[in-house]
Design an enzyme around this catalytic site. Structure first.
Site, short mmCIF file in Angstrom:
data_model
loop_
_atom_site.label_atom_id
_atom_site.label_comp_id
_atom_site.label_asym_id
_atom_site.label_seq_id
_atom_site.Cartn_x
_atom_site.Cartn_y
_atom_site.Cartn_z
N ASP A 76 0.80 -1.23 0.00
CA ASP A 76 0.00 0.00 0.00
C ASP A 76 0.84 1.28 0.00
OD1 ASP A 76 -2.50 -1.19 -0.25
OD2 ASP A 76 -2.53 -1.71 1.87
N ASP A 100 -6.92 -5.23 -4.34
CA ASP A 100 -6.70 -3.82 -3.98
C ASP A 100 -5.45 -3.25 -4.64
OD1 ASP A 100 -7.83 -5.61 -2.11
OD2 ASP A 100 -7.75 -4.16 -0.50
N1 GLY Z 1 -7.10 -1.97 0.91
C1 GLY Z 1 -7.66 -2.40 2.14
C2 GLY Z 1 -9.12 -2.28 2.17
O1 GLY Z 1 -9.76 -1.93 1.19
O2 GLY Z 1 -9.66 -2.55 3.22
#
Ligand code: GLY
Length: 387
Positions: free
Chosen positions: A103, A164
Site C-alpha cells: 500500500d 486492492d
Molecule cells: N485496501 C484495504 C481495504 O480496502 O480494506
C-alpha cells in the site's frame, strides 16, 4: 435498476455538487486543527476518527483530501497543511515504519505524487520514487506479481496478491515515466495481467486475494480476507477492480484491461440495491439486513467515471457507468453523510472496514471520505488524476 437517467432528472446540478463539496470542506476545516502531525484513524469509533501516527495504509487519504481541497479552492492553507505532512512520509520511509506492504501506492500517490503534480515539489517526487523502489522490491519475478502483505519470507503471505493492489500500480507507472526506468512499468504491467488472469473469476467477480507459487510461477488458490467467504465477492474488492483496471489501461493502453474493467463494473452494478450503495459483500442484495459499504460506493463512483472516459460514445456502457456513478453520488450525498450529526468528524457514514474482523463496521472510513470527495471533484471539473 434504472439506467440512462438524465442528469437533470437526477437533480445533480452545479449547485448540488457545490453544496456537497462545501460540506466536505467544512469537515476538513474542522479536522485540520487536529490532524496536523497526526492522521485520522482508518475507521471511526462511534463515528469519530481518532488521532493516529503515520502507520497503516490510510494516512494518504487525509493528505490527499487536503490536496483536493487546495485544488478546488486555491486556498494556500490546504497546501501548507499537506506540505507540512510530507515530513512524516519521509520519516516513514527512512525508518521503514510499516513499509513491508504494497500500500505504498495508496500512501505515496495521494501524498507525494499529488504534491509533485500540483506544485512541482522535487522533495515529494524523490520520496514517491523511493516508495516505488520499495514497492518494486516486493515483485516476484517468476510469478510476475507484487506480494501484498508482510515480509517476503513470511510463509503465510508469500506469493499472495490482492485485488486492492490495482490501485497501487499507478505509483509504479508514474515512477517509470519520471525516471525513464522501465522496471517499474514492467512489474506493474505484469502484475495487472496476472490479476486479470487469476483474481477475476470466470463469472467476472473477484477474489479478494490469490496465492501464486513464487518458485514455479503457477497459480495456487483464492482466499478472502475481508469478504463473506472465499468464493463470495467482497464489494470493495470489486470496486477496486473496476477502478484499478482502467487506471492501468490509462498507462498501458492494453485493451484487454478496459474489457476486464467493464466486466468488473457490470458484475458490481448488477448486484446493487435500489439506491446504488452496495452491501459490504455483493452476495447480499436488496432487502438484506447486512450493512452497506458506502466507501465501496464512493470508490465505484470514481472508477465508473474513469472507465467511461475511455469508452467510445457508441458503447452503451459509457452512459450506463456515468449514470450509475451519478446515482451513487446522489444517494451518498443525500442519505449517507454526517450532515446533521455534529458529533462526527467523518464525512460518509455506513462504511465497513472489515466485517469478518469486526473492525469499523457501520462507521466512517477515511478512504470512503477521500473517494467521495474525489468523485465530487471529478464531476465539478476536468480533474487531472493523482493516480
Ligand atoms: N485496501 C484495504 C481495504 O480496502 O480494506
Amino acid at each position: 435498476m434504472r439506467n440512462h437517467v438524465a442528469i437533470e432528472e437526477l437533480g445533480i446540478d452545479r449547485a448540488f455538487i457545490e453544496e456537497a463539496i462545501q460540506y466536505v470542506l467544512s469537515q476538513i476545516d474542522r479536522n485540520m486543527l487536529t490532524f496536523t502531525d497526526t492522521f485520522p484513524s482508518p475507521a471511526s469509533v462511534d463515528h469519530r476518527y481518532e488521532e493516529w501516527e503515520n502507520i497503516e495504509w490510510t494516512p494518504g487519504f487525509w493528505t490527499g483530501m487536503l490536496w483536493l481541497a487546495y485544488e478546488v479552492t486555491g486556498d494556500a492553507k490546504y497546501r501548507l497543511a499537506a506540505e507540512h505532512q510530507l515530513e512524516s512520509y519521509k520519516i516513514r520511509l527512512e525508518e521503514r515504519i510499516q513499509t513491508d506492504m504494497h500500500d505504498l501506492g495508496f500512501l505515496y500517490t495521494l501524498s507525494c505524487v499529488s504534491a509533485y503534480k500540483l506544485t512541482c515539489n522535487e522533495e515529494a517526487k524523490r520520496l514517491a520514487i523511493q516508495a516505488a523502489d520499495l514497492l518494486l522490491e516486493r515483485y516476484w519475478d517468476q510469478a510476475g506479481i507484487i506480494q501484498a502483505w508482510g515480509n517476503l519470507n513470511n510463509p503465510d503471505e508469500r506469493g499472495r496478491m490482492i485485488i486492492d493492489c490495482c490501485m497501487n500500480l499507478p505509483l509504479l507507472y508514474w515512477a517509470s515515466e519520471v525516471t525513464g526506468d522501465e522496471r517499474y512499468y514492467k512489474a506493474a504491467d505484469s502484475h495487472v495481467r496476472q490479476s486479470a488472469a487469476y483474481l477475476i473469476r470466470d463469472d467476472d467477480s473477484s477474489y479478494h486475494t490469490f496465492y501464486m507459487d513464487v518458485e514455479t510461477g503457477e497459480p495456487r488458490y483464492g482466499k478472502t480476507a475481508q469478504g463473506f467467504s472465499d468464493e463470495s465477492c467482497w464489494s470493495r474488492g470489486q470496486a477496486w477492480a473496476l477502478y484499478g483496471f482502467p487506471l492501468s489501461y490509462k498507462y498501458s493502453r492494453r485493451s484487454e484491461l478496459l474489457d476486464v474493467g467493464q466486466r468488473s463494473a457490470n458484475y458490481y452494478l448488477d448486484r446493487l440495491p435500489a439506491d446504488y450503495v452496495c452491501y459490504w459483500d455483493l452476495m447480499f442484495t436488496e432487502g438484506n439486513d447486512e450493512e452497506r459499504d458506502s466507501s465501496a460506493a464512493a470508490i465505484a463512483a470514481c472508477g465508473l467515471l474513469e472507465l467511461s472516459k475511455y469508452l467510445p460514445l457508441s458503447n452503451d456502457n459509457r452512459r450506463r457507468y456515468e449514470n450509475a456513478s451519478l446515482h451513487m453520488l446522489k444517494s451518498l450525498a443525500e442519505g449517507y453523510t454526517t450532515v446533521g450529526n455534529p458529533e462526527s468528524n467523518g464525512i460518509l457514514l455506513h462504511a465497513v472496514y472489515s466485517k469478518p474482523h469486526r473492525n469499523g463496521v457501520d462507521e466512517c472510513c477515511i478512504w470512503g471520505d477521500y473517494f467521495y470527495f474525489e468523485a465530487l471533484v471529478r464531476v465539478k471539473k476536468d480533474w487531472q488524476l493523482y493516480w
